[in-house]
Design a protein around this motif. Structure first.
Motif, mmCIF file in Angstrom:
data_model
loop_
_atom_site.group_PDB
_atom_site.id
_atom_site.type_symbol
_atom_site.label_atom_id
_atom_site.label_comp_id
_atom_site.label_asym_id
_atom_site.label_seq_id
_atom_site.Cartn_x
_atom_site.Cartn_y
_atom_site.Cartn_z
ATOM 1 N N ALA A 1 0.864 -1.178 0.000
ATOM 2 C CA ALA A 1 0.000 0.000 0.000
ATOM 3 C C ALA A 1 0.900 1.227 0.000
ATOM 4 O O ALA A 1 1.893 1.283 0.757
ATOM 5 C CB ALA A 1 -0.902 0.004 1.217
ATOM 6 N N ILE A 2 0.573 2.197 -0.833
ATOM 7 C CA ILE A 2 1.365 3.420 -0.912
ATOM 8 C C ILE A 2 0.527 4.547 -0.321
ATOM 9 O O ILE A 2 -0.554 4.880 -0.831
ATOM 10 C CB ILE A 2 1.758 3.734 -2.366
ATOM 11 N N VAL B 1 3.779 0.558 2.473
ATOM 12 C CA VAL B 1 3.457 -0.307 3.602
ATOM 13 C C VAL B 1 3.325 -1.724 3.065
ATOM 14 O O VAL B 1 2.406 -2.016 2.292
ATOM 15 C CB VAL B 1 2.148 0.118 4.297
ATOM 16 N N PRO B 2 4.220 -2.642 3.418
ATOM 17 C CA PRO B 2 4.136 -4.008 2.888
ATOM 18 C C PRO B 2 2.825 -4.688 3.289
ATOM 19 O O PRO B 2 2.297 -4.480 4.382
ATOM 20 C CB PRO B 2 5.342 -4.716 3.519
ATOM 21 N N GLY B 3 2.336 -5.513 2.384
ATOM 22 C CA GLY B 3 1.128 -6.271 2.665
ATOM 23 C C GLY B 3 1.352 -7.750 2.429
ATOM 24 O O GLY B 3 2.163 -8.154 1.590
ATOM 25 N N LYS B 4 0.628 -8.563 3.179
ATOM 26 C CA LYS B 4 0.687 -10.017 3.009
ATOM 27 C C LYS B 4 -0.612 -10.475 2.354
ATOM 28 O O LYS B 4 -1.695 -10.244 2.878
ATOM 29 C CB LYS B 4 0.882 -10.703 4.359
ATOM 30 N N TRP B 5 -0.496 -11.133 1.219
ATOM 31 C CA TRP B 5 -1.652 -11.547 0.407
ATOM 32 C C TRP B 5 -2.057 -12.983 0.745
ATOM 33 O O TRP B 5 -1.200 -13.858 0.863
ATOM 34 C CB TRP B 5 -1.286 -11.449 -1.066
ATOM 35 N N PHE C 1 -1.552 -5.822 6.550
ATOM 36 C CA PHE C 1 -0.468 -4.843 6.424
ATOM 37 C C PHE C 1 0.409 -4.809 7.668
ATOM 38 O O PHE C 1 -0.051 -5.074 8.782
ATOM 39 C CB PHE C 1 -1.056 -3.468 6.142
ATOM 40 N N ALA C 2 1.673 -4.446 7.419
ATOM 41 C CA ALA C 2 2.650 -4.420 8.511
ATOM 42 C C ALA C 2 2.285 -3.379 9.563
ATOM 43 O O ALA C 2 2.647 -3.512 10.733
ATOM 44 C CB ALA C 2 4.046 -4.138 7.940
ATOM 45 N N ARG C 3 1.573 -2.333 9.140
ATOM 46 C CA ARG C 3 1.071 -1.346 10.096
ATOM 47 C C ARG C 3 -0.248 -0.808 9.562
ATOM 48 O O ARG C 3 -0.523 -0.899 8.351
ATOM 49 C CB ARG C 3 2.078 -0.213 10.305
ATOM 50 N N PRO C 4 -1.077 -0.257 10.410
ATOM 51 C CA PRO C 4 -2.412 0.168 9.964
ATOM 52 C C PRO C 4 -2.350 1.227 8.871
ATOM 53 O O PRO C 4 -1.482 2.107 8.871
ATOM 54 C CB PRO C 4 -3.045 0.727 11.243
#
Length: 885
Positions: free
Chosen positions: A93-94, A100-104, A117-120
């Motif tokens: 997410a930009i 912000v890295p995301g896990k799919w 996401f690694a952070r909200p």
């Protein structure tokens, strides 16, 4: 979408359904009890997509970089969206320039996915970016590729929820955004999408095709194609409200060279008629119409419609039936450009309105396009077929609540197309053509490039017509399942109309009432009224035959007294075609309800055969052939059945003549050509008339020996069928080899049809074990479908299918897989229904698609068994008496 998966898969369309012979390993599903099963939670909404895909059709996989501009509505560390079987390399997410890295993770088999996401993420604007790859399909679902001759080509098919198999997305019709698409492919290849192409640039050894941003679209209307396509370029000239020509192309594979010109010449007239009806210009900046060899129907992608090759790509020898199909389907899909693409349903609950309206428009505009083709009567025929589905106890209303993704496929069936189209026609006839048209225009103006619901459409009709009474009539047909049957009696100088719910013999569905726009003609006097009570007087009794469905536009069946039935049947050949077909249907429906006898049906078939309209003349014969297909005509009665068919229809063919050679009857009007084609089918395949079969066999042998002019397209299917029937397994093997080395959209499917319908158990066993990489998945299932509906291979094919259903069904999109149970529809006994339900029910449920169609099929088999138990003896006796006479 105009789909030919709706009827029982009885080879009317050989490209009936698809399956992947070797589906890829399924993506691992991460269990998530909180995941939505239907609509996504109201967390976020997309505002724009940028799709950058690399599509090399001869490779096993494609890749993509996708960016979705999104509004996040409240701070969250988790988003649900869609993506199916995507191998995700990166998801981020930009936010304000920071990544912000995301896990799919994919969380169900329909393609619901979760991003953690690694952070909200804060509320507000976010861009979601993905890098991934995925496998091409080989059937018309998501992004698929097909080898045509020496070359591979790629197309997309996204309706209903298959866009998620090509790119991460918010794959719901309520989200309409611009899409900016680029396609990277081989040098020299054509790339096509919804918007006009802006530039082509070199990228390494490939070429990148970039397209203008689209007008707002939902994901299911996005389209992408790549391959060494041929194009025929033209334009729809400026007409009416459109001040500039509309760029128009016909696109096909290289194998279809020489077959693009008919569509290029004829499509502008259809565009013009639609623009005139809607009172506004074509709503997108260009129109491409693209052929696909495996598309089972057609799809209304905005500005980039895709059709089966056999629908779009006609040559100069095309039959009346193929021209009818072209006109109706092209008008259907192009009407969607306004009704569906310009204004889109808010959710799948209302997709019926898109398809029902387009079905009505397809027949209406098709009829205006070429009146001599008699296209309009097909709408009534389709509605009558839908009534058989609608009369089942298992079913759904036209407008149904869809709460889960697995239910979406059920919205694309005969109820939506046949019933829905006829209900639209009935309301249009009741309101008046101009008032209905004004309501349509008002609806489009209120929701231009947006979304709308059924209720909003209904209100626009009522507002434009200044008649609120249309609302309860519409709702009574749209919001409840079932077919009304109207009983009309002369009583005390009045016509008394009573309504009830139609039911098959042995069926006891709950009673219902409707507000029925009822139009009745007695002699030359026509009376229209709203039948909103169980029984009411509707006008004077008058004199002459009673036609309870004047014009044939009403969605209801009817019954009459014995005397009035006799008078109507006698007048049948002089009735307008739609009325005659409606009368025939109501009479046969009475038989299936246990309230009419076989002798009356045979008498009606004899009488109607004298009609001038081709549809009416052969309707009884094809209905009788349906009894043969299910086994309602017992083996001992088959000689009597054949003699009867020959007695009724052979004189009619003799009167108009028959030469199977190409072009021999081209001077005849289109309906006469179509009548000859139908008579030949009845006499060659049902009556087994020696003279007709001998002509076809000789012509078929000459055709296969290289004389292309020996058989007209109209007679190719029965000629090839008789060739295989005579030659057995060796002939079937040779026919398949010839088919698989051809890309002719007329010959190839008809050759496969000939193999499947030969009625030879040895051929069936060979097909069951057949492995040939050249055989497309669509063709594999077409072979099984044909074997399943042919009397002598029906039962062994059903047993094979019960044992192999999982393999046949695997690897398809939700829409296509759901139609597979229909293949069993010619089984006919209560015991068989129970057996199929027990053996196959758990497998269908595990597939997550097709449960409604399966339940319908089981009920149809049971009802057929009930009718057979009650009527088989009567049928045999009536055939014996009729053939002796």
């Amino acid at each position: 979408m105009r789909a030919f998966l709706l009827a029982t898969l009885a080879f009317a369309s050989p490209l009936a359904i698809a399956t992947a012979a070797a589906p890829p390993a399924p993506t691992a599903i991460v269990a998530d009890p909180q995941a939505p099963k239907g609509k996504l939670p109201d967390q976020a909404s997309p505002t724009a997509y940028r799709l950058d895909l690399t599509i090399i059709p001869d490779r096993p996989r494609f890749s993509g970089h996708v960016e979705i501009d999104t509004i996040v509505k409240a701070e969250t560390s988790r988003l649900y969206l869609h993506g199916r079987d995507l191998r995700m390399a990166k998801a981020v997410a930009i936010v304000g320039g920071r990544k912000v890295p995301g896990k799919w993770a994919q969380v169900d088999q329909t393609g619901t996915a979760r991003l953690d996401f690694a952070r909200p993420l804060p509320a507000g604007k976010v861009t979601l970016a993905f890098d991934y790859d995925a496998a091409f399909g080989d059937s018309p679902s998501s992004l698929y590729h097909v080898k045509v001759g020496p070359d591979f080509y790629a197309w997309t098919q996204f309706e209903s929820i298959d866009a998620r198999g090509t790119f991460p997305s918010f794959d719901e019709p309520g989200f309409k955004t611009p899409f900016t698409v680029s396609i990277t492919t081989k040098p020299g290849f054509k790339a096509v999408s919804n918007a006009p192409e802006t530039q082509v640039t070199k990228v390494g050894g490939l070429e990148k095709h970039q397209f203008q941003p689209t007008l707002p679209l939902p994901t299911y209307l996005v389209a992408m194609m790549a391959g060494p396509f041929l194009t025929a370029d033209g334009a729809a000239p400026a007409e009416g409200a459109r001040t500039a020509p509309l760029p128009l192309r016909i696109i096909g594979t290289k194998a279809q060279a020489g077959k693009l010109d008919y569509a290029l010449a004829e499509s502008p007239r259809i565009v013009e008629l639609l623009e005139k009806y809607f009172g506004q210009p074509f709503p997108f900046p260009k129109l491409d119409q693209i052929g696909s060899p495996v598309m089972p129907g057609a799809m209304e992608n905005a500005g980039a419609d895709i059709y089966g090759d056999d629908i779009l790509l006609l040559d100069g020898n095309a039959t009346t039936r193929r021209k009818q199909n072209f006109g109706m389907v092209v008008a259907h899909e192009l009407s969607h450009q306004w009704f569906g693409d310009l204004v889109t349903p808010a959710w799948w609950d209302d997709i019926w309105l898109n398809e029902s309206f387009a079905n009505w428009m397809g027949y209406r505009i098709g009829n205006e396009w070429r009146p001599e083709l008699n296209i309009g009567v097909g709408a009534i025929d389709e509605a009558l077929s839908a009534m058989d589905t609608d009369a089942l106890e298992v079913g759904r209303p036209i407008h149904q609540t869809i709460s889960e993704n697995s239910q979406i496929d059920s919205a694309f069936d005969q109820i939506t197309y046949g019933k829905g189209g006829q209900v639209v026609a009935m309301i249009a006839a009741y309101l008046g053509d101009e008032e209905f048209r004004d309501g349509v225009r008002l609806h489009l103006s209120r929701h231009r490039y947006g979304n709308a619901t059924s209720d909003e459409f209904f209100q626009a009709l009522a507002d434009a017509a200044h008649d609120q009474r249309v609302l309860p009539a519409l709702k009574s047909f749209v919001d409840q399942q079932g077919v009304p049957v109207v009983d009309i009696r002369r009583q005390g100088g009045q016509l008394i109309a009573s309504q009830s719910r139609y039911a098959f013999l042995g069926s006891t569905p709950p009673p219902l009432t409707w507000t029925i726009p009822l139009c009745v003609r007695t002699g030359t006097a026509r009376t229209c009224s709203l039948l909103d009570k169980p029984s009411m007087a509707i006008g004077p009794a008058g004199s002459g035959p009673i036609m309870p469905n004047a014009g044939g536009a009403g969605y209801y069946r009817f019954t009459l007294s014995t005397q009035d039935w006799a008078a109507l049947i006698a007048a049948g050949p002089m009735l307008p075609a739609g009325e005659a077909l409606a009368a025939d249907d109501s009479l046969w429906a009475a038989f299936r309800a246990g309230k009419a006898d076989m002798a009356t049906l045979i008498a009606a078939a004899r009488t109607m055969a004298t009609a001038s309209d081709s549809n009416v003349a052969v309707d009884g014969g094809f209905r009788l052939s349906g009894l043969r297909a299910t086994g309602l005509i017992e083996d001992a009665a088959l000689p009597d059945y054949r003699r009867l068919i020959e007695a009724i229809y052979a004189p009619k063919l003799a009167a108009i003549g028959f030469d199977p050679a190409a072009g021999a009857h081209k001077a005849d009007d289109p309906d006469r050509q179509k009548l000859r084609q139908d008579l030949v089918r009845l006499l060659a395949l049902q009556a087994k008339d020696d003279a007709v079969r001998a002509k076809l066999l000789a012509a078929g042998d000459a055709y296969l020996a290289g004389n292309a002019g020996a058989v007209d397209q109209a007679f190719l299917a029965p000629a090839l069928a008789l060739t295989v029937e005579k030659g057995g397994l060796a002939s079937a093997r040779a026919m398949l080899e010839k088919a698989l080395t051809s890309e002719d959209p007329v010959f190839r499917p008809r050759a496969i049809q000939a193999i499947a319908t030969a009625g030879d158990p040895d051929i069936a066993k060979w097909v069951f074990s057949l492995v040939d990489k050249r055989l497309r998945p669509t063709e594999r299932i077409a072979l099984i479908s044909g074997l399943a509906v042919t009397r002598d291979t029906r039962d062994m094919t059903a047993e094979w299918l019960l044992a192999n259903y999982d393999k046949i069904a695997a690897g398809n999109g939700i829409f296509i897989t759901s139609r597979l149970p229909q293949v069993l529809g010619t089984q006919c006994s209560a015991d068989r229904a129970r057996e199929i339900e027990a053996k196959l029910g758990p497998k269908v449920k595990a597939m997550g698609a097709g449960e409604l169609e399966f339940a319908r099929t089981v009920e149809e088999i049971r009802h057929c068994g009930d009718l057979k138990a009650a009527k088989a003896g009567e049928v045999s006796a009536a055939l014996k008496a009729a053939s002796a006479g």
